[in-house]
Design an enzyme around this catalytic site. Sequence first.
Site, PDB file in Angstrom:
ATOM      1  CD  GLU A  19      -2.882  -1.264   2.302  1.00  0.00           C
ATOM      2  OE1 GLU A  19      -4.078  -1.557   2.170  1.00  0.00           O
ATOM      3  OE2 GLU A  19      -2.342  -1.153   3.422  1.00  0.00           O
TER       4      GLU A  19
ATOM      5  N   GLY B  20     -12.569  -4.324   1.724  1.00  0.00           N
ATOM      6  CA  GLY B  20     -13.629  -5.175   1.201  1.00  0.00           C
ATOM      7  C   GLY B  20     -14.916  -4.364   1.081  1.00  0.00           C
TER       8      GLY B  20
ATOM      9  CG  ASP C 174     -11.896  -8.222  -0.413  1.00  0.00           C
ATOM     10  OD1 ASP C 174     -12.823  -8.374   0.390  1.00  0.00           O
ATOM     11  OD2 ASP C 174     -10.850  -7.600  -0.112  1.00  0.00           O
TER      12      ASP C 174
ATOM     13  CG  MET D  15      -8.635  -6.167   8.725  1.00  0.00           C
ATOM     14  SD  MET D  15      -7.655  -7.660   8.402  1.00  0.00           S
ATOM     15  CE  MET D  15      -7.284  -8.201  10.059  1.00  0.00           C
ATOM     16  CD  GLU D  16      -5.246  -2.300   8.444  1.00  0.00           C
ATOM     17  OE1 GLU D  16      -6.027  -1.879   7.549  1.00  0.00           O
ATOM     18  OE2 GLU D  16      -4.785  -3.468   8.454  1.00  0.00           O
TER      19      GLU D  16
HETATM   20  N1  SAH Z   1      -2.685 -11.398   2.443  1.00  0.00           N
HETATM   21  C1  SAH Z   1      -2.199 -10.745   3.634  1.00  0.00           C
HETATM   22  C2  SAH Z   1      -3.314 -10.486   4.639  1.00  0.00           C
HETATM   23  C3  SAH Z   1      -4.228  -9.360   4.183  1.00  0.00           C
HETATM   24  S1  SAH Z   1      -5.376  -8.901   5.420  1.00  0.00           S
HETATM   25  C4  SAH Z   1      -1.144 -11.651   4.270  1.00  0.00           C
HETATM   26  O1  SAH Z   1      -1.235 -12.866   4.125  1.00  0.00           O
HETATM   27  O2  SAH Z   1      -0.232 -11.118   4.910  1.00  0.00           O
HETATM   28  C5  SAH Z   1      -6.321  -7.727   4.519  1.00  0.00           C
HETATM   29  C6  SAH Z   1      -5.800  -6.291   4.491  1.00  0.00           C
HETATM   30  O3  SAH Z   1      -6.511  -5.553   3.546  1.00  0.00           O
HETATM   31  C7  SAH Z   1      -5.999  -5.539   5.806  1.00  0.00           C
HETATM   32  O4  SAH Z   1      -4.949  -4.616   5.989  1.00  0.00           O
HETATM   33  C8  SAH Z   1      -7.362  -4.850   5.621  1.00  0.00           C
HETATM   34  O5  SAH Z   1      -7.348  -3.506   6.069  1.00  0.00           O
HETATM   35  C9  SAH Z   1      -7.644  -4.879   4.116  1.00  0.00           C
HETATM   36  N2  SAH Z   1      -8.823  -5.651   3.672  1.00  0.00           N
HETATM   37  C10 SAH Z   1      -9.140  -5.843   2.370  1.00  0.00           C
HETATM   38  N3  SAH Z   1     -10.211  -6.650   2.256  1.00  0.00           N
HETATM   39  C11 SAH Z   1     -10.607  -6.985   3.504  1.00  0.00           C
HETATM   40  C12 SAH Z   1     -11.634  -7.836   4.030  1.00  0.00           C
HETATM   41  N4  SAH Z   1     -12.462  -8.500   3.223  1.00  0.00           N
HETATM   42  N5  SAH Z   1     -11.722  -7.961   5.366  1.00  0.00           N
HETATM   43  C13 SAH Z   1     -10.891  -7.291   6.190  1.00  0.00           C
HETATM   44  N6  SAH Z   1      -9.882  -6.496   5.753  1.00  0.00           N
HETATM   45  C14 SAH Z   1      -9.726  -6.341   4.414  1.00  0.00           C
END
Ligand code: SAH
Length: 230
Positions: A13, A79, A197, A173-174
């Site tokens: 990001e 999302g 997504d 998530m932030e």
């Molecule tokens: N693929 C990463 C994990 C990503 S977690 C790994 O394995 O390290 C998802 C991140 O994108 C988080 O920072 C959150 O803010 C955002 N995000 C995007 N889609 C999301 C969803 N469906 N639920 C929660 N957070 C989502």
Amino acid sequence: MLKLAIMGAMQEEIEPLIANFSDVKVTEFANNKYYEVNFNGIDIVIAYSKIGKVFASLTATTMIEKFGCNKLLFSGVAGAINPSLKIGDLIVATKLCQHDLDITAFGHPYGYVPGGAVYIESDKELIELANEVSNDLNIKLTEGIIATGDQFVANEERKNWIGNTFKADALEMEGASVAVVCNALDVPFLILRSISDSADMDAGFSFDEFLKSSALRSAEFIMEVVKRVK
Ligand code: SAH
């Protein structure tokens, strides 16, 4: 004097943000790297926090208290809950809440703890600035409520619950934890997200496919905000 913080959660990001600058000073602090640049005379600190509310709070606080930032922009992916939000679309948070904060056993509403508030509102002037960018460059931007929690939501039922309970349009998530920190420390903030997504059973695959392109869209938009910020 303006000192700007630009935050993401993941390296993907902030990479497209840092790519805009050649002279970058890196400072390590609290198991993280902070990238200091100057752009058009504005001092900017860029960092990714790592995923989730705790790391995001730590980074936001550090940028404000240690580096002296007095305005904060967040760029990243989210999302979609609102079905009108498609992959790549941009949403700016009008207000944010924590969907996983739950002391309802004591009669409190979801997302509330005493001394806090269910929703934290973003800075109106920064939202106005984002709308100016959207109008001038003809880039679609949706205003909406963003719900934050320490869960990657890949479940239609959970997504709908969050949507119905908080009237939220997107989730991540932030954002809300950054909002709580900025609100408490009186720092105007803007949370911008591009959809990666739809928080449904395909969310993991969709996220992996669109993380880079959506993160780039968000970063490009943020750079336009940076060019106009006062
Ligand atoms: N693929 C990463 C994990 C990503 S977690 C790994 O394995 O390290 C998802 C991140 O994108 C988080 O920072 C959150 O803010 C955002 N995000 C995007 N889609 C999301 C969803 N469906 N639920 C929660 N957070 C989502």
